[in-house]
Every structure is written in C-alpha cells, then in structure tokens.
Design a protein around this motif. Structure first.
Motif, PDB file in Angstrom:
ATOM      1  N   ALA A  45       9.095 -23.257  33.381  1.00 27.74           N
ATOM      2  CA  ALA A  45       7.988 -22.210  33.052  1.00 27.74           C
ATOM      3  C   ALA A  45       6.919 -21.717  34.092  1.00 27.74           C
ATOM      4  CB  ALA A  45       7.484 -22.182  31.509  1.00 27.74           C
ATOM      5  N   LEU A  46       6.389 -22.804  34.729  1.00 34.43           N
ATOM      6  CA  LEU A  46       5.443 -22.664  35.486  1.00 34.43           C
ATOM      7  C   LEU A  46       5.917 -21.961  36.896  1.00 34.43           C
ATOM      8  CD1 LEU A  46       2.942 -25.784  35.020  1.00 34.43           C
ATOM      9  CD2 LEU A  46       2.498 -23.358  34.148  1.00 34.43           C
ATOM     10  N   THR A  47       7.276 -22.658  37.312  1.00 41.28           N
ATOM     11  CA  THR A  47       7.653 -22.287  38.347  1.00 41.28           C
ATOM     12  C   THR A  47       8.168 -20.922  38.334  1.00 41.28           C
ATOM     13  OG1 THR A  47       8.601 -24.329  38.885  1.00 41.28           O
ATOM     14  CG2 THR A  47       9.728 -22.671  39.858  1.00 41.28           C
ATOM     15  N   ASN A  48       8.737 -20.422  37.176  1.00 48.41           N
ATOM     16  CA  ASN A  48       9.145 -18.925  36.906  1.00 48.41           C
ATOM     17  C   ASN A  48       8.004 -18.073  37.133  1.00 48.41           C
ATOM     18  OD1 ASN A  48      11.889 -19.280  36.487  1.00 48.41           O
ATOM     19  ND2 ASN A  48      11.774 -19.786  34.344  1.00 48.41           N
ATOM     20  N   ALA A  49       6.830 -18.299  36.322  1.00 52.71           N
ATOM     21  CA  ALA A  49       5.858 -17.457  36.627  1.00 52.71           C
ATOM     22  C   ALA A  49       5.004 -17.537  37.730  1.00 52.71           C
ATOM     23  CB  ALA A  49       4.820 -18.293  35.686  1.00 52.71           C
ATOM     24  N   THR A  50       5.484 -18.549  38.597  1.00 54.22           N
ATOM     25  CA  THR A  50       4.704 -18.751  40.064  1.00 54.22           C
ATOM     26  C   THR A  50       5.483 -17.663  41.072  1.00 54.22           C
ATOM     27  OG1 THR A  50       3.935 -20.837  39.792  1.00 54.22           O
ATOM     28  CG2 THR A  50       4.016 -19.790  42.037  1.00 54.22           C
ATOM     29  N   ASP A  51       6.964 -17.661  40.627  1.00 52.16           N
ATOM     30  CA  ASP A  51       7.966 -17.143  41.687  1.00 52.16           C
ATOM     31  C   ASP A  51       7.795 -15.475  41.020  1.00 52.16           C
ATOM     32  OD1 ASP A  51       8.964 -19.105  42.512  1.00 52.16           O
ATOM     33  OD2 ASP A  51      10.877 -19.433  41.217  1.00 52.16           O
ATOM     34  N   VAL A  52       7.430 -15.147  39.833  1.00 50.91           N
ATOM     35  CA  VAL A  52       7.334 -13.802  39.749  1.00 50.91           C
ATOM     36  C   VAL A  52       6.260 -13.148  40.391  1.00 50.91           C
ATOM     37  CG1 VAL A  52       6.644 -12.186  37.543  1.00 50.91           C
ATOM     38  CG2 VAL A  52       8.533 -13.833  37.328  1.00 50.91           C
ATOM     39  N   VAL A  53       5.030 -13.821  40.305  1.00 51.00           N
ATOM     40  CA  VAL A  53       3.846 -13.454  40.965  1.00 51.00           C
ATOM     41  C   VAL A  53       4.241 -13.309  42.465  1.00 51.00           C
ATOM     42  CG1 VAL A  53       1.444 -14.153  41.598  1.00 51.00           C
ATOM     43  CG2 VAL A  53       2.152 -14.302  39.137  1.00 51.00           C
ATOM     44  N   ALA A  54       4.641 -14.081  42.880  1.00 48.33           N
ATOM     45  CA  ALA A  54       4.926 -14.282  44.377  1.00 48.33           C
ATOM     46  C   ALA A  54       5.996 -13.055  44.648  1.00 48.33           C
ATOM     47  CB  ALA A  54       5.780 -15.488  45.042  1.00 48.33           C
ATOM     48  N   PRO A  96      -6.889 -11.996  41.960  1.00 48.96           N
ATOM     49  CA  PRO A  96      -6.283 -10.783  41.393  1.00 48.96           C
ATOM     50  C   PRO A  96      -5.626  -9.967  42.421  1.00 48.96           C
ATOM     51  CG  PRO A  96      -8.716 -11.209  41.131  1.00 48.96           C
ATOM     52  CD  PRO A  96      -8.277 -11.931  41.903  1.00 48.96           C
ATOM     53  N   PRO A  97      -4.947  -8.811  42.202  1.00 54.95           N
ATOM     54  CA  PRO A  97      -4.662  -8.223  40.786  1.00 54.95           C
ATOM     55  C   PRO A  97      -3.568  -9.080  39.894  1.00 54.95           C
ATOM     56  CG  PRO A  97      -3.484  -6.963  42.513  1.00 54.95           C
ATOM     57  CD  PRO A  97      -4.089  -8.272  43.184  1.00 54.95           C
ATOM     58  N   SER A  98      -2.907  -9.744  40.489  1.00 59.73           N
ATOM     59  CA  SER A  98      -1.815 -10.515  39.769  1.00 59.73           C
ATOM     60  C   SER A  98      -2.555 -11.794  39.007  1.00 59.73           C
ATOM     61  CB  SER A  98      -0.792 -11.031  40.316  1.00 59.73           C
ATOM     62  OG  SER A  98       0.014  -9.833  40.715  1.00 59.73           O
ATOM     63  N   LYS A  99      -2.029 -12.124  37.906  1.00 62.30           N
ATOM     64  CA  LYS A  99      -2.495 -13.520  37.382  1.00 62.30           C
ATOM     65  C   LYS A  99      -1.537 -14.272  36.199  1.00 62.30           C
ATOM     66  CE  LYS A  99      -5.325 -11.337  33.404  1.00 62.30           C
ATOM     67  NZ  LYS A  99      -6.149 -11.325  32.968  1.00 62.30           N
ATOM     68  N   ILE A 100      -1.800 -15.293  36.196  1.00 56.54           N
ATOM     69  CA  ILE A 100      -1.238 -16.115  35.167  1.00 56.54           C
ATOM     70  C   ILE A 100      -2.173 -16.638  34.192  1.00 56.54           C
ATOM     71  CG2 ILE A 100       0.323 -18.411  34.778  1.00 56.54           C
ATOM     72  CD1 ILE A 100       1.299 -18.148  37.564  1.00 56.54           C
ATOM     73  N   GLN A 101      -2.006 -16.371  32.987  1.00 60.20           N
ATOM     74  CA  GLN A 101      -2.988 -16.922  31.905  1.00 60.20           C
ATOM     75  C   GLN A 101      -2.302 -17.746  30.862  1.00 60.20           C
ATOM     76  OE1 GLN A 101      -3.709 -12.637  31.107  1.00 60.20           O
ATOM     77  NE2 GLN A 101      -2.573 -12.706  29.276  1.00 60.20           N
ATOM     78  N   ARG A 157      -1.691 -28.787  37.887  1.00 54.71           N
ATOM     79  CA  ARG A 157      -0.841 -27.446  38.351  1.00 54.71           C
ATOM     80  C   ARG A 157      -1.436 -26.392  37.642  1.00 54.71           C
ATOM     81  NH1 ARG A 157       5.650 -26.673  38.218  1.00 54.71           N
ATOM     82  NH2 ARG A 157       5.528 -24.513  39.268  1.00 54.71           N
ATOM     83  N   ILE A 158      -1.845 -26.413  36.187  1.00 55.00           N
ATOM     84  CA  ILE A 158      -2.252 -25.266  35.461  1.00 55.00           C
ATOM     85  C   ILE A 158      -3.767 -24.949  36.053  1.00 55.00           C
ATOM     86  CG2 ILE A 158      -3.041 -24.451  33.458  1.00 55.00           C
ATOM     87  CD1 ILE A 158      -0.608 -26.122  32.125  1.00 55.00           C
ATOM     88  N   LYS A 159      -4.643 -25.705  36.148  1.00 50.18           N
ATOM     89  CA  LYS A 159      -5.906 -25.524  36.811  1.00 50.18           C
ATOM     90  C   LYS A 159      -5.810 -25.019  38.262  1.00 50.18           C
ATOM     91  CE  LYS A 159      -8.037 -29.374  34.311  1.00 50.18           C
ATOM     92  NZ  LYS A 159      -8.519 -30.799  34.431  1.00 50.18           N
ATOM     93  N   HIS A 160      -4.781 -25.044  38.983  1.00 48.45           N
ATOM     94  CA  HIS A 160      -4.558 -24.193  40.114  1.00 48.45           C
ATOM     95  C   HIS A 160      -4.242 -22.932  39.888  1.00 48.45           C
ATOM     96  CE1 HIS A 160      -3.778 -23.646  44.129  1.00 48.45           C
ATOM     97  NE2 HIS A 160      -2.339 -23.432  43.773  1.00 48.45           N
TER      98      HIS A 160
END
Length: 150
Positions: A46-55, A97-102, A88-91
């Motif tokens: 899930a974290l990798t997917n979120a990071t990839d989407v933001v990138a 901004p403007p993108s973010k993972i919450q 990893r989450i703390k990072h």
C-alpha cells in the motif's frame, strides 16, 4: 503602435503559459487505500502504491492526495507500539505540497482494541482518527475518490 501590439501579444503569451502551468499544478486527484490486515507485506504494498502514485502525478505536474485508511487488524500498521513500518510512514507524511499522503484510523477499531488491551492506544504522528472506517471509505467515494484495497 506595433511595439505596443508586440508587447501585448508577448504579455498574453506569458499569461497563457502561466495560467496553463497553474491549472496543471492545481489539478487534484484523490485515492484512498484501505488496509484491514495486520500484515507488513500488505502495508508495504500500500505504501509503495501511494508513493508511486505521488511520483507519477508529480512527473506530469499534477497534485494528488492519497489517504491510507486503516481499520480492523490493519490498525496495527498505524500504532506506535506495533507498526513495523512506522519509520517509513513518518517519512511519507513529510512529502512536500501540493501532493500528500495522509493516514486515517477507524475509531471504532481503536476503541475496541483499547477495551480489549486495557489501555489507550498511541497512534503514529499525523494519523487522523475517523469515527468509522467504512463510513469514511463510503463518504470519500461519494466525493469522487478512487478506492483501492491491496
């Protein structure tokens, strides 16, 4: 007169360029990822997917908000005492901004765990507690958010 027209056309071109850039940068995409398993591999995915989407959206100059919503056994992923991915989450919550993972946590699950364990739970910094995880997912989808469950 010609000089004035050239300046006007140049100014209009710059305005159009900045407006187009601003519009692209202001587009918001929304994704919510549900994590309901106490499983590091699932959370890492899930974290990798979120990071990839933001990138991806950064690469095309667009903004995205990704929320990872934990409920049931998945709440362990957002607990200070049990999360195997807390560093990893703390990072990730520090993405500029403007993108973010919450991150959000189901309060129903949290209260159930607190009652069973006999003490208050400390969640990772930046975690928002929502009244009921399923309602959160429903409401985000009603607002047009895309939904994924790894």
């Amino acid at each position: 007169m010609r000089r004035f027209l050239r300046r006007l056309v140049a100014a209009a071109g710059l305005l159009l360029a900045f407006t187009s850039y601003g519009s692209a940068a202001g587009i918001q995409h929304h994704l919510v990822i549900q994590v309901d398993q106490n499983d590091r591999q699932t959370m890492d995915f899930a974290l990798t997917n979120a990071t990839d989407v933001v990138a991806y959206y950064r690469s095309i100059n667009q903004a995205v908000v990704v929320e990872i919503m934990a409920c049931g056994p998945g709440l362990h992923m957002l607990r200070e005492d049990t999360s195997p991915v807390k560093e990893r989450i703390k990072h990730l919550i520090k993405i500029p901004p403007p993108s973010k993972i919450q991150f959000s946590a189901c309060n129903n699950t949290k209260e159930s765990m607190e009652k069973k364990e006999g003490h208050p739970l400390e969640l990772l910094p930046g975690t928002t507690v929502v009244p009921l995880g399923m309602v959160r997912l429903m409401e985000l989808q009603e607002q047009g958010w895309s939904y994924v469950r790894p």
